[in-house]
Design an enzyme around this catalytic site. Structure first.
Site, PDB file in Angstrom:
ATOM      1  N   ASP A 198       0.481  -0.935  -0.051  1.00 50.60           N
ATOM      2  CA  ASP A 198       0.220  -0.233  -0.111  1.00 50.60           C
ATOM      3  C   ASP A 198       0.418   0.862  -0.214  1.00 50.60           C
ATOM      4  OD1 ASP A 198      -2.198   1.537   0.117  1.00 50.60           O
ATOM      5  OD2 ASP A 198      -3.448   0.477   1.357  1.00 50.60           O
TER       6      ASP A 198
HETATM    7  C1  BGC Z   1      -4.719   3.427   0.329  1.00 56.68           C
HETATM    8  C2  BGC Z   1      -5.044   2.113  -1.292  1.00 56.68           C
HETATM    9  C3  BGC Z   1      -5.139   2.850  -2.906  1.00 56.68           C
HETATM   10  C4  BGC Z   1      -3.324   3.989  -2.225  1.00 56.68           C
HETATM   11  C5  BGC Z   1      -3.944   5.190  -3.887  1.00 56.68           C
HETATM   12  C6  BGC Z   1      -3.674   3.903   0.526  1.00 56.68           C
HETATM   13  O1  BGC Z   1      -3.308   5.161   0.978  1.00 56.68           O
HETATM   14  O2  BGC Z   1      -4.873   1.833   1.155  1.00 56.68           O
HETATM   15  O3  BGC Z   1      -6.609   1.907  -0.614  1.00 56.68           O
HETATM   16  O4  BGC Z   1      -5.094   2.335  -3.503  1.00 56.68           O
HETATM   17  O5  BGC Z   1      -3.595   4.809  -1.640  1.00 56.68           O
HETATM   18  O6  BGC Z   1      -4.362   5.827  -3.785  1.00 56.68           O
END
Ligand code: BGC
Length: 741
Positions: free
Chosen positions: A285
């Site tokens: 993530d």
């Molecule tokens: C989230 C993800 C997301 C990523 C990119 C993160 O903070 O948990 O679900 O895809 O950001 O935006």
């Protein structure tokens, strides 16, 4: 022959030329192999959604890559891109959020929107709305629509679906996730992924695993017993890989059993790769990588959001020191290449319009099937326009747009029809519509734990007065209440379930002057409906429902279409009735242990005999559909067989309607602890007025298994099982007992 210096030099030169020639051939064949590999190497199999990878061609590419080129692929080279190999004609990978629509374009190295006019997209209903359709065909449409838009916008990887379980109603991302039930979650996940990947875009199932709260999500250590992990929190991920063939996985922010998910050998190597045979790659993530060697050895392929640990420098130093074998790096590159070749094997669709009429129709169909009629005791619904001549529409959510708001991924919706607009266009001149705001979203300056702010809970007396006046004058009132995306947001959990901005006061005041008041809840997560339920005769739940949400809710309220949504989670009487809260097993501080174990959602309410306000699977139609019989094809089954359950439904009401038949199974002689009943099959059926329909559902006996911790495998115990057929987990209409030998 005398060998002199000139000859040696000549030979050196000759060998040099030969070497160069051979190298050129190898490189160019790798290049052409890459170019052609799409068709031959990674052809999508439309029937199964699986990909057949051409490992020989991938070998030939890896053979000519330098260590530097390989390492470059393992770290985002922009906020939403990761490198290919330019020299070999391998394009970089482009990522986009998900899950409810393709996110607007951001600057390459920051979170700042580029402010383009060409990056709007269809806003699809959010995850819990999709789950409320209880219809895998809708998930497939969702996947197809969003997949096509991803492709059209030049994206290779869609950061969706988000499949974490609704463990607590407070989780800020409940609206993005789908359900508290692993079976419903799995069925929708598989169809969503197939829809996406059939468009030549890789799905990214997230967040793996046990990311069930936003509070302390970046550090909290989640623990639970093995059965709970296997039976509740992993099934959707397992189905995503084994049945949906998801090409990428995003590791979660939190720790699991003491180790960050992005460097968790048990989750990433043992379960994902060894047990489920995952062929694609794992990305972290954004900002969720915490180490170089551990992450590299324990299953992470691509560091995203930060460029700290998988940099050229740190990784190549570790490789050179022998801390990470080159074979590990090669394996990572292989996995990334599989995905890269797959997504570049299909051309961008000829139709380059994003948000096509077909996608709008998908968004409408999903929204329509998601709307849940919770209560309709005086049959105010559907609104009869031959009698109702004036409608007071009340509430900020009648005009509030939900595509963007709060923290995290939103969609720059090409358009978003609000409920007021939907009603105005569908009612036309058949009745007059007035609108007043009723309540105004306000937030205190108090920063919550995380990024969000705490909403204000006090009512605005002047707005209530105005609403009461409007309701008094109208034949019926419709209050659009609920939350918005500043209340329900990524990175912050809510602190309670109370309807914010004094809406309970508004609902009490309006229903007191107009008995024909319909309350429509616009929210993605459970809210406290005690007050609403005590004063309102008609309650509808219409979610953060996408670009077509306003049209869909208007059609349901007006009876232009039949309601068929069912709750994908339990609405508790009070927060403390929910398992994690009853056991004070949320949010923890540095650690949280899932003390309720298997008893998540309705499994808890059912087993502990706690009555919810509205149970999992609840949702009414505008007609009366009876279950006339529930039978099985046989009475005794062996482990390899399927139980075929036939349910007859008769529409004894006055209109056509839908019912979603839900089959729950109770193990009558459990040898290990089990929840009172578990969902094992469901099907949405249309039943025309006056007609009887027979629906057949299948339960493979192997799906009755529990996870046997001692043996590390799924075990079906022999004995009797009771199959309940119901219209909700609380509304069982028939049952049949079978024996498993
Ligand atoms: C989230 C993800 C997301 C990523 C990119 C993160 O903070 O948990 O679900 O895809 O950001 O935006």
């Amino acid at each position: 022959m005398k060998i002199n210096k000139t000859m040696i030099n000549h030979h050196k030169e000759w060998f040099g030329k030969l070497f160069l020639f051979v190298a050129l051939i190898v490189i160019s064949s790798a290049f052409f192999a890459f170019k052609g590999i799409g068709k031959a190497g990674a052809a999508p199999d439309k029937l199964t959604g699986s990909c057949l990878f051409n490992e020989t061609k991938i070998d030939s590419i890896i053979a000519v890559m330098t260590l530097e080129e390989k390492i470059e692929m393992l770290c985002g080279n922009g906020m939403f891109t990761s490198a290919g190999v330019e020299r070999l004609g391998i394009p970089e990978l482009k990522y986009a959020d998900g899950p409810t629509g393709i996110r607007e374009e951001l600057e390459r190295n920051s979170w700042k929107p580029m402010g383009l006019t060409t990056d709007s997209a269809t806003f699809f209903p959010t995850g819990s709305a999709l789950a409320a359709t209880w219809n895998p065909d809708m998930a497939y449409k969702f996947g197809t629509g969003i997949g096509e838009e991803a492709k059209t916008r030049g994206k290779d990887i869609l950061l969706a679906p988000a499949v974490n379980i609704t463990r607590t109603p407070l989780n800020g991302r409940t609206f993005e996730y789908m359900s508290e039930d692993p079976y419903l979650n799995s069925r929708l996940t598989v169809s969503y992924i197939k829809g996406v990947q059939n468009c030549g875009v890789a799905a990214c199932v997230k967040h793996f695993a046990a990311n069930n709260q936003e509070t302390n999500r970046g550090s909290v250590n989640v623990t639970m017993d093995e059965r709970t992990l296997r039976e509740i929190y992993l099934p959707a991920f397992k189905a995503a890989i084994e049945e949906g063939h998801a090409l990428t996985v995003m590791s979660a922010y939190n720790k699991f059993r003491g180790v960050y998910c992005g460097e968790n050998d048990y989750l990433l190597n043992q379960i994902l790769r060894k047990e489920w045979n995952f062929q694609g790659f794992v990305m972290s993530d954004w900002g969720g990588t915490h180490s170089t060697v551990n992450a590299a050895l324990n299953g992470l392929e691509v560091e995203m959001g930060t460029k700290e640990f998988f940099t050229q420098k740190k990784l190549s130093e570790a490789v050179k020191k022998g801390l990470i074998p080159v074979s590990v790096i090669d394996e990572k590159v292989r996995r990334i290449l599989r995905v890269n070749l797959y997504v570049h094997s299909t051309p961008t669709p000829a139709n380059t319009e994003v948000s096509t009429p077909e996608h709008n129709k998908f968004a409408y169909d999903i929204a329509l099937q998601s709307i849940v009629v919770l209560k309709n005791t005086t049959n105010t619904l559907p609104i009869n326009l031959s009698k109702v001549k004036s409608i007071a529409v009340i509430g900020d959510n009648a005009t509030h747009k939900h595509a963007i708001g709060g923290f995290g991924a939103g969609v720059k919706a090409r358009y978003e029809i609000t409920p007021l607009q939907g009603l105005q266009s569908k009612v036309g001149n058949k009745a007059s519509i007035s609108f007043v705001k009723g309540y105004a979203p306000k937030f205190s300056n108090k920063q919550k734990l995380g990024f969000g702010r705490e909403p204000e809970y006090t009512a605005d007396a002047a707005l209530i007065k105005e609403a009461v006046e409007a309701a008094k004058k109208a034949d019926i009132a419709i209050i659009f209440a609920g939350n918005n995306h500043d209340v329900e947001t990524e990175a912050t959990d809510r602190t309670n379930l109370t309807l914010p901005f004094g809406q309970d006061d508004l609902i009490k005041a309006v229903t007191a002057v107009n008995k024909r008041t319909i309350v429509v809840i616009v929210a993605g997560a459970p809210v406290d409906l005690n007050t609403t339920n005590s004063v309102a005769n008609s309650i509808v739940w219409s979610w953060f429902n996408g670009s077509q949400g306003g049209n869909a809710v208007a059609d349901i309220l007006l009876g232009n279409a039949e309601p068929s949504g069912k709750l994908p989670f339990t609405l508790p009487v009070k927060l403390e009735d929910s398992p994690a809260h009853a056991l004070k097993a949320y949010p923890g501080d540095s650690a949280v242990n899932y003390a309720e174990g298997l008893l998540v959602g309705y499994r808890w309410f059912d087993t502990k005999n706690i009555k919810p306000l509205f149970g999992f699977g609840h949702g009414l139609s505008y007609t009366k559909i009876d279950f006339t019989s529930v039978t099985t094809d046989k009475s005794t089954y062996d482990h390899a067989e399927k139980v075929i359950v036939s349910v007859k439904l008769k529409n004894n009401g006055l209109r056509d309607g839908f019912e979603t038949v839900q089959l729950y199974v109770n193990d009558m002689n459990p040898i290990v602890f089990k929840a009172n009943k578990e969902l094992k099959a469901f099907k949405k059926v249309f039943v025309p007025v006056g007609k009887e329909t027979e629906v057949k559902l299948e339960i493979p006996v192997e799906n009755l298994a529990y996870y046997n911790e001692a043996a590390h495998k799924w075990t079906v115990s022999s004995g009797n099982y009771k199959i309940f057929a119901g219209a909700s987990s609380q509304d069982i209409r028939g049952s049949s007992v079978i024996a498993v030998e």
